[in-house]
Design a protein around this motif. Sequence first.
Motif, mmCIF file in Angstrom:
data_model
loop_
_atom_site.group_PDB
_atom_site.id
_atom_site.type_symbol
_atom_site.label_atom_id
_atom_site.label_comp_id
_atom_site.label_asym_id
_atom_site.label_seq_id
_atom_site.Cartn_x
_atom_site.Cartn_y
_atom_site.Cartn_z
ATOM 1 N N ASP A 152 12.947 8.702 3.143
ATOM 2 C CA ASP A 152 12.678 9.575 4.289
ATOM 3 C C ASP A 152 11.329 10.276 4.126
ATOM 4 O O ASP A 152 10.577 10.432 5.091
ATOM 5 C CB ASP A 152 13.787 10.609 4.448
ATOM 6 C CG ASP A 152 15.109 9.996 4.868
ATOM 7 O OD1 ASP A 152 15.081 8.935 5.523
ATOM 8 O OD2 ASP A 152 16.166 10.553 4.534
ATOM 9 N N VAL A 153 11.038 10.726 2.907
ATOM 10 C CA VAL A 153 9.731 11.341 2.649
ATOM 11 C C VAL A 153 8.617 10.342 2.912
ATOM 12 O O VAL A 153 7.621 10.653 3.574
ATOM 13 C CB VAL A 153 9.651 11.870 1.198
ATOM 14 C CG1 VAL A 153 8.219 12.321 0.866
ATOM 15 C CG2 VAL A 153 10.614 13.028 0.987
ATOM 16 N N MET A 154 8.787 9.120 2.408
ATOM 17 C CA MET A 154 7.765 8.090 2.623
ATOM 18 C C MET A 154 7.567 7.826 4.114
ATOM 19 O O MET A 154 6.431 7.773 4.601
ATOM 20 C CB MET A 154 8.171 6.802 1.911
ATOM 21 C CG MET A 154 8.190 6.896 0.399
ATOM 22 S SD MET A 154 8.789 5.364 -0.392
ATOM 23 C CE MET A 154 7.458 4.221 0.003
ATOM 24 N N ALA A 155 8.668 7.682 4.847
ATOM 25 C CA ALA A 155 8.587 7.383 6.278
ATOM 26 C C ALA A 155 7.879 8.506 7.025
ATOM 27 O O ALA A 155 7.038 8.256 7.897
ATOM 28 C CB ALA A 155 9.982 7.158 6.844
ATOM 29 N N CYS A 156 8.208 9.737 6.702
ATOM 30 C CA CYS A 156 7.570 10.870 7.380
ATOM 31 C C CYS A 156 6.072 10.904 7.117
ATOM 32 O O CYS A 156 5.266 11.050 8.049
ATOM 33 C CB CYS A 156 8.217 12.182 6.922
ATOM 34 S SG CYS A 156 9.841 12.513 7.659
ATOM 35 N N HIS A 157 5.673 10.761 5.864
ATOM 36 C CA HIS A 157 4.242 10.812 5.543
ATOM 37 C C HIS A 157 3.490 9.677 6.224
ATOM 38 O O HIS A 157 2.393 9.891 6.765
ATOM 39 C CB HIS A 157 4.049 10.759 4.031
ATOM 40 C CG HIS A 157 4.257 12.070 3.349
ATOM 41 N ND1 HIS A 157 3.220 12.829 2.850
ATOM 42 C CD2 HIS A 157 5.394 12.784 3.098
ATOM 43 C CE1 HIS A 157 3.702 13.936 2.315
ATOM 44 N NE2 HIS A 157 5.027 13.931 2.445
ATOM 45 N N GLU A 167 0.831 -1.201 0.000
ATOM 46 C CA GLU A 167 0.000 0.000 0.000
ATOM 47 C C GLU A 167 0.866 1.252 0.000
ATOM 48 O O GLU A 167 0.553 2.247 -0.670
ATOM 49 C CB GLU A 167 -0.928 -0.002 1.221
ATOM 50 C CG GLU A 167 -1.741 1.274 1.407
ATOM 51 C CD GLU A 167 -2.606 1.622 0.203
ATOM 52 O OE1 GLU A 167 -2.889 2.832 0.022
ATOM 53 O OE2 GLU A 167 -2.986 0.713 -0.550
ATOM 54 N N ALA A 168 1.956 1.230 0.745
ATOM 55 C CA ALA A 168 2.868 2.371 0.755
ATOM 56 C C ALA A 168 3.488 2.573 -0.623
ATOM 57 O O ALA A 168 3.622 3.712 -1.103
ATOM 58 C CB ALA A 168 3.957 2.165 1.798
ATOM 59 N N ALA A 169 3.870 1.478 -1.267
ATOM 60 C CA ALA A 169 4.434 1.573 -2.617
ATOM 61 C C ALA A 169 3.418 2.163 -3.582
ATOM 62 O O ALA A 169 3.753 3.006 -4.427
ATOM 63 C CB ALA A 169 4.891 0.199 -3.092
ATOM 64 N N ARG A 170 2.166 1.734 -3.448
ATOM 65 C CA ARG A 170 1.117 2.265 -4.326
ATOM 66 C C ARG A 170 0.904 3.745 -4.087
ATOM 67 O O ARG A 170 0.752 4.525 -5.020
ATOM 68 C CB ARG A 170 -0.184 1.501 -4.075
ATOM 69 C CG ARG A 170 -1.334 1.922 -5.020
ATOM 70 C CD ARG A 170 -2.676 1.597 -4.436
ATOM 71 N NE ARG A 170 -2.897 2.303 -3.175
ATOM 72 C CZ ARG A 170 -3.206 3.594 -3.094
ATOM 73 N NH1 ARG A 170 -3.313 4.328 -4.186
ATOM 74 N NH2 ARG A 170 -3.405 4.157 -1.919
ATOM 75 N N ARG A 171 0.876 4.141 -2.815
ATOM 76 C CA ARG A 171 0.626 5.541 -2.454
ATOM 77 C C ARG A 171 1.659 6.472 -3.064
ATOM 78 O O ARG A 171 1.326 7.584 -3.509
ATOM 79 C CB ARG A 171 0.618 5.683 -0.930
ATOM 80 C CG ARG A 171 0.444 7.106 -0.415
ATOM 81 C CD ARG A 171 0.345 7.093 1.106
ATOM 82 N NE ARG A 171 0.346 8.432 1.665
ATOM 83 C CZ ARG A 171 0.261 8.704 2.954
ATOM 84 N NH1 ARG A 171 0.139 7.699 3.823
ATOM 85 N NH2 ARG A 171 0.286 9.953 3.387
#
Length: 638
Positions: free
Chosen positions: A269-274, A150-154
């Motif tokens: 890092d952007v992904m982790a923060c969001h 889901e994170a990859a899709r987002r």
Amino acid sequence: MAGRIRQSDVDEVKARTNIADIIGDHVSLKSAGVGSLKGLCPFHDERSPSFNVRPGVGYYHCFGCGESGDVYTFLQRMDHVSFTEAVERLAGRIGFELHYEDGGQAPDHGNRARLLAANQAAAEFFIAQLGSPEAEIGRRFLGERGFDAEAARRFGVGFAPKSWDALTNHLKSKGYSVEELSAAGLVSQGDRGVYDRFRGRLVWPIRDVTGQTVGFGARRLLDDDKGPKYLNTPETAVYHKSQVLYGLDLAKRDISKSHRVVVVEGYTDVMACHLAGVTTAIATCGTAFGVDHIKVLRRVLGDSSGVGEVVFTFDGDAAGQQAAMRAFAEEQRFAAQTFVAVAPDGLDPCDLRLARGDGAVRTLVDTKVPMFEFVIRHTLGRYDLETVEGRVGALRAAAPMVAEIRDTSLRPGYTRELARMLGMELAEVTRAVRGAGGGGRARTAAPAGNARAEASAPTNWNANQNPYSTASAGAEEAPERPFSIAQLPRDPSTRLERDALQAMLQYPERVGDELLRHAVDSRFGDATLSVVRDGIAAVLGSTDPRVRIDRVIAEVPAPFAGVVQQLVVLPVPQRDGAELDAWVRGVVSSLIDRELLRQKSELLGRLQRLSSDDQATFSALQRALVELEQERRALRAD
């Protein structure tokens, strides 16, 4: 760079664009009466819709927060682009060739559209490949860093297969030429011919502020890949790494609402923060944070009042320290306050989330320290403060930093803090700070509401300025909440004036020239509405008497432009053309009838005051009364 776009082209692009189509990309709009649409405002949170759009006249207004404007204003506010960029974007959308006053030509919108389409097709190809057996190494890489499917899709993460020409052949089958793929930076040229630029790598799409894919960043996964750890799209007609910020398309709304942006160092890092709830995180794309990035962020932040926050996160290593110093070199270009957040043990946000959870990422941002404090401590760390020579050297290095703090109320506190850290007398440190005030990067403190300095915070980034805007970037004072027509008195007379102006502005062709000219000759009791009436009268009295909204707005004083726009989008309750005609002509006729009644009352008063021996005047007044009564009857019979 081309000069100012011809005004005739600006008008033509606007006339050919349906504002409902543009706003509809961001807001779900529903019918709210004849020619009117309504939806939830994209500029503020609300439960019931107060955002009104009238495609027929090309304007919108939110009766909740006061946001108002035309299609150009909407793009500027929503996508944080300049006026010129908004015009050029809409011109490209409809295939209209712009001309510039210096004779320059518009960008090649056809070519740009093809490059953007090729990038989008490539992004879809990479996403599809992430589910292939070959991409198991990429899925494992994501999983080890706490990112699921889901994170990859987002974030649109995909996989480039380890193939010489898989992407090339796929895009050629969709009609793209090798020249177009090369121009988009998707393929490279070697001794063996054209080959895919990204091979055997995890791929992140890099999107501009509007969400269009303009390039890619690809992470090395395979041991036999001798390329750089991260490989980005080269400079193209649509991808300029010094102007693009990864994640800004996802973060822009929350940045604009919260007036905070968190600058991190990488895609993960952007992904982790969001995912951790810090939804204002962005990152540069293979280059240092620079002046052009600041220009983009200032537009998104609304960075003119000094109330915003820019939080930089850096690794705790030497490279991170150097990055912090580079950011400090450009810090004065922001009006917003700047901060630094360094995680314990030097972890970046991605590793911090993986090791300690989402809460640790949020805490990292919340426990930020002011940029000045961070840099001063870093500067002092280069000196041996146990020696007199070291303390004196440190003071000489740090004093200019304190001297340049724009907020004069903070400067004494930092001076005391510097004295404490150095173990020196306050008076000695104060003298050094005052002595450093005239050099270096020092600025005079700006009052609240100012950009820091005109030289370092340019307010005119585009050749064209929005002709409908009443304020410019960098204004000295934050604008007050706009006047709302909901604040008008609720008496029947003011309501009639408001409705009549609404009809005249929205449906001048249904009102007709004769009624329009009679209506603008009517006296108004409300001072605000009378200015709008005068604006319509000025247009009717010009060589081109067509009532167009932009011309009325140009006629009225700037503070009244918003009133015109509100009247333009105010919904009418009628549901079909026949009812609308009856209402439009009815309210305007009632306004004229009220004026005729006023004139009749004045004539009767004059008759009462007239001496009995002035028969000529008496006869003239009687004739005038008869004509007035005939005019009223004709008006009511119409």
